[in-house]
Design an enzyme around this catalytic site. Sequence first.
Site, short mmCIF file in Angstrom:
data_model
loop_
_atom_site.label_atom_id
_atom_site.label_comp_id
_atom_site.label_asym_id
_atom_site.label_seq_id
_atom_site.Cartn_x
_atom_site.Cartn_y
_atom_site.Cartn_z
N HIS A 57 0.84 -1.21 0.00
CA HIS A 57 0.00 0.00 0.00
C HIS A 57 0.88 1.25 0.00
O HIS A 57 0.69 2.16 -0.83
CB HIS A 57 -0.91 -0.03 1.23
CG HIS A 57 -1.74 1.19 1.43
ND1 HIS A 57 -3.11 1.19 1.29
CD2 HIS A 57 -1.41 2.47 1.78
CE1 HIS A 57 -3.58 2.41 1.52
NE2 HIS A 57 -2.56 3.20 1.84
N GLU A 58 1.84 1.29 0.91
CA GLU A 58 2.71 2.45 1.01
C GLU A 58 3.64 2.56 -0.20
O GLU A 58 3.93 3.65 -0.69
CB GLU A 58 3.54 2.39 2.30
CG GLU A 58 2.73 2.24 3.58
CD GLU A 58 1.76 3.39 3.82
OE1 GLU A 58 1.86 4.41 3.11
OE2 GLU A 58 0.91 3.28 4.70
N HIS A 61 1.86 4.23 -3.07
CA HIS A 61 1.87 5.69 -2.94
C HIS A 61 3.21 6.26 -3.41
O HIS A 61 3.26 7.20 -4.20
CB HIS A 61 1.66 6.09 -1.48
CG HIS A 61 0.25 5.99 -0.99
ND1 HIS A 61 -0.81 6.55 -1.65
CD2 HIS A 61 -0.27 5.40 0.13
CE1 HIS A 61 -1.93 6.32 -0.98
NE2 HIS A 61 -1.63 5.62 0.10
#
Length: 266
Positions: A57-58, A61
Site C-alpha cells: 500500500h505504502e 503511494h
Amino acid sequence: MATPIRRSDRRVSPVFLGILAVMAVTGWAVWDGYGASAGFAVFLFVTSAWVVSLCLHEYAHARTALHGGDISVGAKGYLTLNPLKYTHALLSIVLPVVFVIMGGIGLPGGAVFIERNRIRGRWKHSLISAAGPLANALFAVVCTAPFWLHALDGVPLVFRYALGFLALLQITAAILNFLPVPGLDGYGVIEPWLSYGVKRQIEPYAPYGLFAVFVVLWIPEVNDVFFGAVHHLMQALGVSELESYCGRELYQFWRSPDEYVCGPVG
C-alpha cells in the site's frame, strides 16, 4: 535539489523479504494442516500477509509519487518496501495489526511523506492518493482468485478460510481508505479539485478523520450498511460470508472456535 535515485534506493529490504518468508512458510503450514495448531498457523499467515499488503500500500503511494515527480521518495527508503522506513510506523503497521487482532477489520494505513510541491497536475496528486487503496483492492483480487476462477478443487478448507478472511481485510481497508474523509486517501483524491478556501477550512480536522470514521462505525445501522457492502463485494469475488467468518474464527485462535458453524478444522 533532491539526489537522483540510486540502485540501493530501489533494492527490496531484507526486512520485507523476511516478512515474505514468514508468510510463505506459514502459508505452507496452513495448507499442509497442523491439527490443533491450525488456528495459530492461520494467525501467523494472515498477520504476515496483512503486513505485506500494508507495505505494498505504502509502496504504491511512493512509486506513483516517484513517477509524478517526487524523486525524494528514494532517499527516504520508501521504494525498498521496508516498513521501518515509514514516517509513522505506528499508524501504518502497528495499529492496523492491533485492529486486525482485536476485531478483524482492515484499518487504513498511510504514512509516507510525499513532497507534493514537486508534483504538477491535479490528476497526478489524485492518482498518488488512490494508489494505496487500489493496491489493497488488487491484493483482494489475487487472494480470491481461486474463488472467482472456480479453482478450489484440492484447496484445503482451512486455507480457503484463511484466504477469505485475508480478502475481507483488504476489502475493508480499500473501502475505508477511499472514504472522502480528511486524513484518508479518499480525501486526498478529491482535495486537488477543491478550492483553496475549502481546503483551509477542512485542514484542521484532518488528524481526527480516521477516529471519526471508527466512532461512526460503532453505530449499529452504519455498521450493518458498511459490512453489507463488504460482503456484497466479497460475494462478487466468489467468497461467501461463511468462509470469511470461519477464517476470522480460526485467526482468533485464543477464542473457542464456532465449530457448529465452521465444523472441525483440526
